[in-house]
Design a protein around this motif. Structure first.
Motif, mmCIF file in Angstrom:
data_model
loop_
_atom_site.group_PDB
_atom_site.id
_atom_site.type_symbol
_atom_site.label_atom_id
_atom_site.label_comp_id
_atom_site.label_asym_id
_atom_site.label_seq_id
_atom_site.Cartn_x
_atom_site.Cartn_y
_atom_site.Cartn_z
ATOM 1 N N TYR A 349 33.432 24.293 27.962
ATOM 2 C CA TYR A 349 34.213 24.281 29.202
ATOM 3 C C TYR A 349 33.532 25.177 30.234
ATOM 4 O O TYR A 349 33.092 26.284 29.927
ATOM 5 C CB TYR A 349 35.634 24.778 28.943
ATOM 6 C CG TYR A 349 36.349 23.963 27.895
ATOM 7 C CD1 TYR A 349 36.866 22.708 28.204
ATOM 8 C CD2 TYR A 349 36.471 24.432 26.590
ATOM 9 C CE1 TYR A 349 37.501 21.942 27.233
ATOM 10 C CE2 TYR A 349 37.111 23.672 25.622
ATOM 11 C CZ TYR A 349 37.615 22.430 25.943
ATOM 12 O OH TYR A 349 38.229 21.670 24.987
ATOM 13 N N ALA A 350 33.474 24.664 31.447
ATOM 14 C CA ALA A 350 32.850 25.416 32.531
ATOM 15 C C ALA A 350 33.804 26.447 33.116
ATOM 16 O O ALA A 350 33.370 27.477 33.642
ATOM 17 C CB ALA A 350 32.382 24.465 33.631
ATOM 18 N N ARG A 351 35.115 26.178 33.025
ATOM 19 C CA ARG A 351 36.072 27.051 33.707
ATOM 20 C C ARG A 351 37.456 26.882 33.102
ATOM 21 O O ARG A 351 37.828 25.777 32.699
ATOM 22 C CB ARG A 351 36.098 26.710 35.198
ATOM 23 C CG ARG A 351 36.963 27.611 36.056
ATOM 24 C CD ARG A 351 36.736 27.282 37.513
ATOM 25 N NE ARG A 351 37.695 27.953 38.375
ATOM 26 C CZ ARG A 351 37.775 27.767 39.694
ATOM 27 N NH1 ARG A 351 36.936 26.930 40.286
ATOM 28 N NH2 ARG A 351 38.684 28.416 40.420
ATOM 29 N N GLU A 352 38.192 27.976 33.030
ATOM 30 C CA GLU A 352 39.568 27.947 32.552
ATOM 31 C C GLU A 352 40.499 28.254 33.722
ATOM 32 O O GLU A 352 40.302 29.238 34.433
ATOM 33 C CB GLU A 352 39.761 28.967 31.438
ATOM 34 C CG GLU A 352 41.113 28.904 30.764
ATOM 35 C CD GLU A 352 41.187 29.816 29.559
ATOM 36 O OE1 GLU A 352 42.062 30.707 29.544
ATOM 37 O OE2 GLU A 352 40.352 29.652 28.638
ATOM 38 N N ILE A 353 41.505 27.426 33.914
ATOM 39 C CA ILE A 353 42.403 27.566 35.062
ATOM 40 C C ILE A 353 43.860 27.497 34.603
ATOM 41 O O ILE A 353 44.152 27.063 33.483
ATOM 42 C CB ILE A 353 42.142 26.486 36.133
ATOM 43 C CG1 ILE A 353 42.367 25.084 35.550
ATOM 44 C CG2 ILE A 353 40.736 26.626 36.717
ATOM 45 C CD1 ILE A 353 42.275 23.963 36.574
ATOM 46 N N SER A 354 44.755 27.893 35.481
ATOM 47 C CA SER A 354 46.185 27.791 35.217
ATOM 48 C C SER A 354 46.717 26.465 35.748
ATOM 49 O O SER A 354 46.039 25.740 36.493
ATOM 50 C CB SER A 354 46.924 28.948 35.890
ATOM 51 O OG SER A 354 46.863 28.805 37.308
ATOM 52 N N LEU A 377 39.360 23.543 31.491
ATOM 53 C CA LEU A 377 40.398 23.755 30.499
ATOM 54 C C LEU A 377 41.575 24.454 31.172
ATOM 55 O O LEU A 377 41.392 25.408 31.935
ATOM 56 C CB LEU A 377 39.876 24.617 29.353
ATOM 57 C CG LEU A 377 40.823 24.826 28.173
ATOM 58 C CD1 LEU A 377 40.961 23.529 27.375
ATOM 59 C CD2 LEU A 377 40.317 25.944 27.259
ATOM 60 N N ILE A 378 42.782 23.995 30.874
ATOM 61 C CA ILE A 378 43.994 24.574 31.447
ATOM 62 C C ILE A 378 44.668 25.474 30.419
ATOM 63 O O ILE A 378 44.821 25.093 29.248
ATOM 64 C CB ILE A 378 44.979 23.469 31.864
ATOM 65 C CG1 ILE A 378 44.334 22.527 32.878
ATOM 66 C CG2 ILE A 378 46.263 24.057 32.430
ATOM 67 C CD1 ILE A 378 45.065 21.212 33.007
ATOM 68 N N ASP A 379 45.064 26.652 30.859
ATOM 69 C CA ASP A 379 45.925 27.530 30.072
ATOM 70 C C ASP A 379 47.324 27.453 30.690
ATOM 71 O O ASP A 379 47.567 28.046 31.743
ATOM 72 C CB ASP A 379 45.408 28.960 30.092
ATOM 73 C CG ASP A 379 46.304 29.924 29.329
ATOM 74 O OD1 ASP A 379 47.396 29.502 28.883
ATOM 75 O OD2 ASP A 379 45.930 31.098 29.186
ATOM 76 N N PRO A 380 48.268 26.726 30.086
ATOM 77 C CA PRO A 380 49.581 26.523 30.710
ATOM 78 C C PRO A 380 50.418 27.789 30.858
ATOM 79 O O PRO A 380 51.410 27.781 31.600
ATOM 80 C CB PRO A 380 50.270 25.531 29.756
ATOM 81 C CG PRO A 380 49.154 24.839 29.050
ATOM 82 C CD PRO A 380 48.111 25.903 28.873
#
Length: 390
Positions: A349-354, A377-380
């Motif tokens: 994953y290049a980036r983790e976002i909300s 990638l999403i962190d809910p």
């Protein structure tokens, strides 16, 4: 029913997409009741969910993202955009429906229904499929879960279904239809690299088609033997050489539109004649098949039939394939994913976002570009305002 009382929330957030009858896209975060799992279901507190190309179609529909506007609903962000009038016909089936988004994700089982299979997952980290994964909680049937190996995190297992089962499904389709080697386009993608690892492990010849010279170098650095750049002036002869060397007669094309599918069939025919098939005015008697499984190219699919009569071109989708092979076949594929989660089926994953960051225009521009090596990638649970009951 057993309950983990540290997860006694009654309200949670879910990302939803709506296209109105007058052609307006609305994407918002909505408070929804935390579902109660049925007897054969588990409630998962989602901790990671990937953005796949297949998610973007539901998320944005046919909206023109150049018309994107950010807004808010109290403390929660929203976005709106226009759907061109010409595209509304294709959106008619979902007009007026607020739809949850997100094919897959992973997290911890915090409640379980009464069935032994559900109870066995309580407290475990699982991957899930079935939609509505861009949310804080999701109730899913046990059969839509994959128990992750001991020590694996939700991040490790977030992409356990769509890409792994698609790649395995391509190989299984190849075998079931009597082919012995295959072709894949957009081959430098996360899915493409996964398919390369499967074929290398299983001894299957694979022809990779990419769109840029740097993607050729990437795949060669991973050990790929046959890599063809569709932007190169010698693409067609190089592709024919690779097809003659491998004997590949089935292809999975992520581009969908434009001439590529037809070019692959033409080169397959040329490769077969090079391999010594007897002449016939109807072309080779060996069946050649191209499956379109994506629409990276929005143009109409174009081809010139110079590849005889033994050929086929059609659509291929993961979920109809899984229905076709049945529960036993699906269980076998899922077990392989679990066994090789950190090797063959590892995702980058290049980036983790909300969830909230998903609705920021600059972030949308990045993940909607579908660039190679830019999987999000999403962190809910990240950076969200508190709600009553949370």
């Amino acid at each position: 029913m057993s309950t983990d009382f540290t997860d006694s929330h009654t309200t949670a957030l879910q990302l939803r997409s709506l296209i109105t009858a007058d052609g307006r896209l609305q994407v918002s975060l909505e408070p929804v009741p935390v579902p109660e799992p049925a007897d054969n279901e588990v409630l998962v507190r989602l901790q990671a969910a990937p953005i796949n190309p297949s998610d973007l179609g539901l998320l944005f529909g046919a909206a023109d993202l150049s018309t994107l506007q950010a807004g808010d609903n109290g403390d929660l962000p929203t976005i709106t955009a226009r759907v061109p009038d010409a595209a509304m016909k294709s959106m008619a089936g979902r007009a007026g429906q607020s739809m949850p988004v997100g094919n897959e994700g992973a997290g911890r089982v915090v409640r379980a229904g009464a069935s032994p299979a559900a109870q066995a997952l309580l407290g475990k980290t699982v991957a899930v499929i079935g939609g509505a994964a861009y949310a804080q909680y999701r109730a899913v049937p046990v059969e839509q879960c994959l128990l992750l190996p001991e020590g694996a995190s939700a991040r490790d297992g977030a992409s356990s279904f769509v890409n792994p089962l698609t790649a395995l499904g391509m190989v299984e389709t190849m075998k079931r239809e009597g082919h012995h080697a295959l072709v894949h386009t957009a081959a430098a993608s996360n899915l493409g690299r996964m398919l390369h690892r499967i074929c290398a492990k299983d001894g299957i010849a694979l022809v990779n088609i990419v769109r840029k010279p740097e993607q050729v170098e990437l795949l060669r650095s991973l050990g790929a033997t046959h890599v063809c750049d569709s932007s190169a002036s010698d693409f067609l002869p190089k592709l024919t050489d690779a097809l003659a060397a491998t004997g590949a007669t089935i292809a999975f094309d992520a581009t969908g539109g434009g001439p590529l599918g037809g070019q692959i069939l033409s080169c397959m025919e040329s490769a077969l004649s090079r391999r010594g098939e007897p002449y016939s005015r109807y072309g080779s008697s060996t069946h050649k098949q191209v499956y379109l499984y994506g629409r990276l190219d929005a143009r109409p699919t174009e081809f010139r039939n110079d590849f005889g009569m033994a050929w086929g071109m059609g659509g291929w989708l993961l979920f109809p394939f899984l229905q076709k092979i049945g529960p036993e076949g699906v269980a076998k594929l899922k077990q392989r994913v679990a066994d090789e989660l950190s090797t063959t089926f590892a995702s980058d994953y290049a980036r983790e976002i909300s969830l909230a960051e998903m609705l920021q225009p600059d972030v949308i521009a990045a993940y909607a570009s579908r660039s190679t090596g830019q999987k999000f990638l999403i962190d809910p649970a990240k950076d969200l305002p508190a709600l009553p009951g949370l």
